[in-house]
Every structure is written in structure tokens, then in C-alpha cells.
Design a protein around this motif. Structure first.
Motif, PDB file in Angstrom:
ATOM      1  N   PRO A 285       0.786  -1.243   0.224  1.00 41.21           N
ATOM      2  CA  PRO A 285       0.124  -0.012   0.060  1.00 41.21           C
ATOM      3  C   PRO A 285       0.768   1.316  -0.038  1.00 41.21           C
ATOM      4  O   PRO A 285       2.076   1.282   0.575  1.00 41.21           O
ATOM      5  CB  PRO A 285      -0.781  -0.206   1.372  1.00 41.21           C
ATOM      6  N   GLY A 286       0.441   2.237  -0.666  1.00 44.23           N
ATOM      7  CA  GLY A 286       1.071   3.531  -0.880  1.00 44.23           C
ATOM      8  C   GLY A 286       2.275   3.558  -2.029  1.00 44.23           C
ATOM      9  O   GLY A 286       2.756   4.672  -1.999  1.00 44.23           O
ATOM     10  N   VAL A 287       2.586   2.509  -2.799  1.00 45.67           N
ATOM     11  CA  VAL A 287       3.670   2.845  -3.650  1.00 45.67           C
ATOM     12  C   VAL A 287       3.319   3.240  -5.023  1.00 45.67           C
ATOM     13  O   VAL A 287       4.237   3.789  -5.687  1.00 45.67           O
ATOM     14  CB  VAL A 287       4.093   1.280  -4.035  1.00 45.67           C
ATOM     15  N   GLY A 288       2.039   3.575  -5.101  1.00 49.57           N
ATOM     16  CA  GLY A 288       1.562   4.544  -6.532  1.00 49.57           C
ATOM     17  C   GLY A 288       0.842   3.540  -7.289  1.00 49.57           C
ATOM     18  O   GLY A 288       0.846   4.232  -8.450  1.00 49.57           O
ATOM     19  N   LYS A 289       0.215   2.476  -6.899  1.00 52.06           N
ATOM     20  CA  LYS A 289      -0.447   1.665  -7.811  1.00 52.06           C
ATOM     21  C   LYS A 289      -1.739   2.613  -8.439  1.00 52.06           C
ATOM     22  O   LYS A 289      -2.111   2.496  -9.574  1.00 52.06           O
ATOM     23  CB  LYS A 289      -1.083   0.516  -7.274  1.00 52.06           C
ATOM     24  N   THR A 290      -2.712   3.284  -7.712  1.00 52.42           N
ATOM     25  CA  THR A 290      -3.642   3.748  -8.002  1.00 52.42           C
ATOM     26  C   THR A 290      -3.396   4.977  -8.931  1.00 52.42           C
ATOM     27  O   THR A 290      -3.839   5.110  -9.913  1.00 52.42           O
ATOM     28  CB  THR A 290      -4.439   4.447  -6.793  1.00 52.42           C
ATOM     29  N   THR A 291      -2.652   5.764  -8.634  1.00 55.34           N
ATOM     30  CA  THR A 291      -1.906   6.870  -9.635  1.00 55.34           C
ATOM     31  C   THR A 291      -1.615   6.560 -10.848  1.00 55.34           C
ATOM     32  O   THR A 291      -2.051   6.877 -11.721  1.00 55.34           O
ATOM     33  CB  THR A 291      -0.790   7.559  -8.508  1.00 55.34           C
ATOM     34  N   LEU A 292      -0.789   5.309 -10.992  1.00 51.39           N
ATOM     35  CA  LEU A 292      -0.160   4.772 -12.115  1.00 51.39           C
ATOM     36  C   LEU A 292      -1.634   4.311 -12.973  1.00 51.39           C
ATOM     37  O   LEU A 292      -1.482   4.481 -14.113  1.00 51.39           O
ATOM     38  CB  LEU A 292       1.037   3.951 -11.961  1.00 51.39           C
TER      39      LEU A 292
ATOM     40  N   ASP B 243       6.515   8.497   4.653  1.00 60.60           N
ATOM     41  CA  ASP B 243       5.689   9.778   4.691  1.00 60.60           C
ATOM     42  C   ASP B 243       4.326   9.627   3.817  1.00 60.60           C
ATOM     43  O   ASP B 243       3.383  10.238   4.433  1.00 60.60           O
ATOM     44  CB  ASP B 243       6.431  10.900   3.735  1.00 60.60           C
ATOM     45  N   ARG B 244       4.329   8.973   3.055  1.00 62.23           N
ATOM     46  CA  ARG B 244       2.780   8.547   2.026  1.00 62.23           C
ATOM     47  C   ARG B 244       1.949   7.767   2.954  1.00 62.23           C
ATOM     48  O   ARG B 244       0.874   8.404   3.043  1.00 62.23           O
ATOM     49  CB  ARG B 244       3.184   7.896   1.042  1.00 62.23           C
ATOM     50  N   LEU B 245       2.411   7.027   3.725  1.00 56.50           N
ATOM     51  CA  LEU B 245       1.527   6.191   4.554  1.00 56.50           C
ATOM     52  C   LEU B 245       1.245   7.123   6.056  1.00 56.50           C
ATOM     53  O   LEU B 245       0.004   6.763   6.323  1.00 56.50           O
ATOM     54  CB  LEU B 245       2.151   4.908   4.948  1.00 56.50           C
TER      55      LEU B 245
ATOM     56  N   SER C  22       1.023  10.449   6.008  1.00 55.54           N
ATOM     57  CA  SER C  22      -0.133  11.216   5.567  1.00 55.54           C
ATOM     58  C   SER C  22      -1.448  10.848   5.187  1.00 55.54           C
ATOM     59  O   SER C  22      -2.618  11.283   5.099  1.00 55.54           O
ATOM     60  CB  SER C  22       0.479  12.201   4.745  1.00 55.54           C
ATOM     61  N   ARG C  23      -1.668   9.255   4.972  1.00 53.55           N
ATOM     62  CA  ARG C  23      -3.052   8.614   4.817  1.00 53.55           C
ATOM     63  C   ARG C  23      -3.414   8.354   6.236  1.00 53.55           C
ATOM     64  O   ARG C  23      -4.475   7.533   6.058  1.00 53.55           O
ATOM     65  CB  ARG C  23      -2.455   7.389   4.034  1.00 53.55           C
ATOM     66  N   GLY C  24      -2.625   8.386   7.000  1.00 53.96           N
ATOM     67  CA  GLY C  24      -3.324   8.257   8.622  1.00 53.96           C
ATOM     68  C   GLY C  24      -2.801   6.941   9.091  1.00 53.96           C
ATOM     69  O   GLY C  24      -3.147   6.570  10.468  1.00 53.96           O
TER      70      GLY C  24
ATOM     71  N   ASN D 278       9.310   6.368  -6.884  1.00 50.58           N
ATOM     72  CA  ASN D 278       9.549   7.281  -5.747  1.00 50.58           C
ATOM     73  C   ASN D 278       9.248   8.637  -6.012  1.00 50.58           C
ATOM     74  O   ASN D 278       8.829   9.616  -5.250  1.00 50.58           O
ATOM     75  CB  ASN D 278      11.080   7.213  -5.571  1.00 50.58           C
ATOM     76  N   THR D 279       9.312   9.123  -7.392  1.00 52.70           N
ATOM     77  CA  THR D 279       9.145  10.480  -7.606  1.00 52.70           C
ATOM     78  C   THR D 279       8.383  10.598  -8.968  1.00 52.70           C
ATOM     79  O   THR D 279       8.033   9.697  -9.724  1.00 52.70           O
ATOM     80  CB  THR D 279      10.629  10.879  -8.093  1.00 52.70           C
ATOM     81  N   PRO D 280       7.840  11.860  -9.234  1.00 56.45           N
ATOM     82  CA  PRO D 280       6.986  12.064 -10.416  1.00 56.45           C
ATOM     83  C   PRO D 280       7.744  11.743 -11.679  1.00 56.45           C
ATOM     84  O   PRO D 280       7.198  11.416 -12.626  1.00 56.45           O
ATOM     85  CB  PRO D 280       6.595  13.717 -10.314  1.00 56.45           C
TER      86      PRO D 280
HETATM   87  P1  DAT Z   1      -1.373   2.744  -3.941  1.00 54.87           P
HETATM   88  O1  DAT Z   1      -2.476   2.937  -4.736  1.00 54.87           O
HETATM   89  O2  DAT Z   1      -0.278   1.824  -4.308  1.00 54.87           O
HETATM   90  O3  DAT Z   1      -1.785   2.761  -2.616  1.00 54.87           O
HETATM   91  P2  DAT Z   1      -1.340   5.639  -4.489  1.00 54.87           P
HETATM   92  O4  DAT Z   1      -1.240   5.741  -5.914  1.00 54.87           O
HETATM   93  O5  DAT Z   1      -2.521   5.966  -3.666  1.00 54.87           O
HETATM   94  O6  DAT Z   1      -0.741   4.321  -3.867  1.00 54.87           O
HETATM   95  O7  DAT Z   1      -0.240   6.828  -3.888  1.00 54.87           O
HETATM   96  C1  DAT Z   1      -0.032   6.962  -2.802  1.00 54.87           C
HETATM   97  C2  DAT Z   1       0.466   8.367  -2.669  1.00 54.87           C
HETATM   98  O8  DAT Z   1       1.797   8.686  -3.079  1.00 54.87           O
HETATM   99  C3  DAT Z   1      -0.449   9.602  -3.193  1.00 54.87           C
HETATM  100  O9  DAT Z   1      -0.282  10.541  -2.428  1.00 54.87           O
HETATM  101  C4  DAT Z   1       0.440   9.893  -4.337  1.00 54.87           C
HETATM  102  C5  DAT Z   1       1.680   9.585  -4.389  1.00 54.87           C
HETATM  103  N1  DAT Z   1       2.483   8.893  -5.248  1.00 54.87           N
HETATM  104  C6  DAT Z   1       2.224   7.955  -6.047  1.00 54.87           C
HETATM  105  N2  DAT Z   1       3.054   7.563  -7.213  1.00 54.87           N
HETATM  106  C7  DAT Z   1       3.913   8.574  -6.795  1.00 54.87           C
HETATM  107  C8  DAT Z   1       5.371   8.796  -7.542  1.00 54.87           C
HETATM  108  N3  DAT Z   1       5.536   8.406  -8.463  1.00 54.87           N
HETATM  109  N4  DAT Z   1       6.091   9.916  -7.102  1.00 54.87           N
HETATM  110  C9  DAT Z   1       5.546  10.608  -6.062  1.00 54.87           C
HETATM  111  N5  DAT Z   1       4.564  10.432  -5.395  1.00 54.87           N
HETATM  112  C10 DAT Z   1       3.751   9.571  -5.702  1.00 54.87           C
END
Ligand code: DAT
Length: 171
Positions: free
Chosen positions: A12-19, A104-106, A108-110, A147-149
Motif C-alpha cells: 500500500p502507498g507505492v503508487g498503484k492507483t496513481t499509475l 511519509d505517504r502512509l 499522511s494517509r493516517g 519514488n518520484t513524479p
Molecule cells: P497505492 O494505490 O499503491 O496505495 P497511491 O497511488 O494511492 O498508492 O499513492 C500514494 C501516494 O503517493 C499518493 O499521495 C500519490 C503519491 N504518489 C504515487 N506515485 C508517486 C510517485 N511516483 N512519485 C511521487 N508521489 C507518488
């Protein structure tokens, strides 16, 4: 036209949803977040007192997804991967994030206390990567730094390129 199914997995928090959401928009496929699907359909079989979260009913999740998956063109996002039928996926990406970023990501997710620590440990011990390697053919499992954008953009480009090649090869 045949289209591939893609699994995005990792702690959780690695960025799956965002990607996953961005990828789905750019290539025009369906994005499915298994956590959300379970919540909407109440696909649970009890409650985990230790982690204070419901327990996923894996069989019902599979039944719910089967038709869509056999059609193809689906991106599945979940922090586990050993219960999906192996035949569903043409490629598996395990997103990986360094501890300092993940913490930090986790936070801030609480997440805090044991839940926070356990998820950080899950990433340190590369639990999901090993789960993926033992559940799918090793040659279809790929790790992606998240890790980064800049990593996000690179991952999008790489997956889109793979997707387009797959479409050419299979249609
Ligand atoms: P997951 O779906 O794996 O739980 P998420 O997509 O919700 O993760 O991302 C968790 C947080 O990290 C969210 O605030 C967006 C940020 N994030 C995701 N991918 C990132 C990236 N490559 N660089 C920086 N921040 C990122």
C-alpha cells in the motif's frame, strides 16, 4: 480486437492507483481497484481484529471479475496477487518505493503504529515481489521504481510502449 490485462501490485502507498488510473486514461482500458470493488460489493468474509480491517472474500472477488477479465483490456490494482487466476494477466508490475518516501505517504494517509510499521516491513522484505514471482511466470513480472513524479512518467511511457507492441503482435 484483443487487449491485454495488466496487474499492478505492491505494498500500500507505492503508487498503484496513481499509475493505474493515468494508464487507463492514456491507453483507453478499464481500471479496477480491487479494494474499492470489495467495498462497493461488500465482498468480505469477516473482520481482522488485529489490523482493524475487513477480510477480502477472494472467491467472490474472482467471480465478480471473471467476465471482464476474459474480455481483456483491464488494469487490476491490488496490494496482493497470489489469489488471482494466473491466466488472467499478460504482464505483472510490482511497484517499489524507498522507505523514506513510503513512510511519509502512509503517515499522511493516517497510518500509524503497527499498521504503519508492518507496511514498511512488507516493502523492506519485498513481500509482494516474492508473492508475484511465485504466483506468475518470472518473465512476466517486472519491478518498477515509484519514488518520484519522474518515475511515474517513465513507468507510464514504458508500459504504454509495451501495450502498443502487444496490440501489434496480437491483432
Ligand atoms: P497505492 O494505490 O499503491 O496505495 P497511491 O497511488 O494511492 O498508492 O499513492 C500514494 C501516494 O503517493 C499518493 O499521495 C500519490 C503519491 N504518489 C504515487 N506515485 C508517486 C510517485 N511516483 N512519485 C511521487 N508521489 C507518488
Amino acid at each position: 480486437m484483443r487487449r491485454p490485462n495488466i496487474l499492478l501490485t505492491g505494498t500500500p502507498g507505492v503508487g498503484k492507483t496513481t499509475l493505474g488510473k493515468e494508464l487507463a486514461t492514456r491507453v483507453g482500458v478499464t481500471y479496477i481497484n480491487v479494494g474499492d470493488l470489495a467495498k462497493e460489493g461488500e465482498l468480505y468474509e469477516g473482520f481482522d481484529e488485529e489490523y482493524e480491517c475487513p477480510i477480502l472474500d477472494e472467491d467472490r472477488v474472482i467471480d465478480e471479475l471473471e467476465d471482464k477479465m476474459s474480455e481483456g483490456g483491464v488494469i487490476v490494482d491490488y496490494h496482493g496477487c497470489d489469489f488471482f487466476p494466473e491466466r488472467w494477466f499478460h504482464i505483472v508490475f510490482v511497484l517499489r518505493t524507498e522507505n523514506s518516501f513510503l513512510y511519509d505517504r502512509l503517515e499522511s494517509r493516517g497510518y500509524k503504529g503497527k499498521k504503519l510499521q508492518d507496511n514498511i516491513q512488507c516493502e523492506i522484505f519485498q513481500t509482494i515481489y516474492e508473492e508475484a514471482m511465485s504466483s506468475y511466470k518470472e518473465e512476466i513480472v517486472h519491478q518498477l521504481p515509484s519514488n518520484t513524479p519522474e518515475d511515474l512518467e517513465r513507468n507510464l511511457d514504458q508500459i504504454i510502449q509495451w501495450f502498443e507492441q502487444w496490440m501489434k503482435d496480437n491483432n
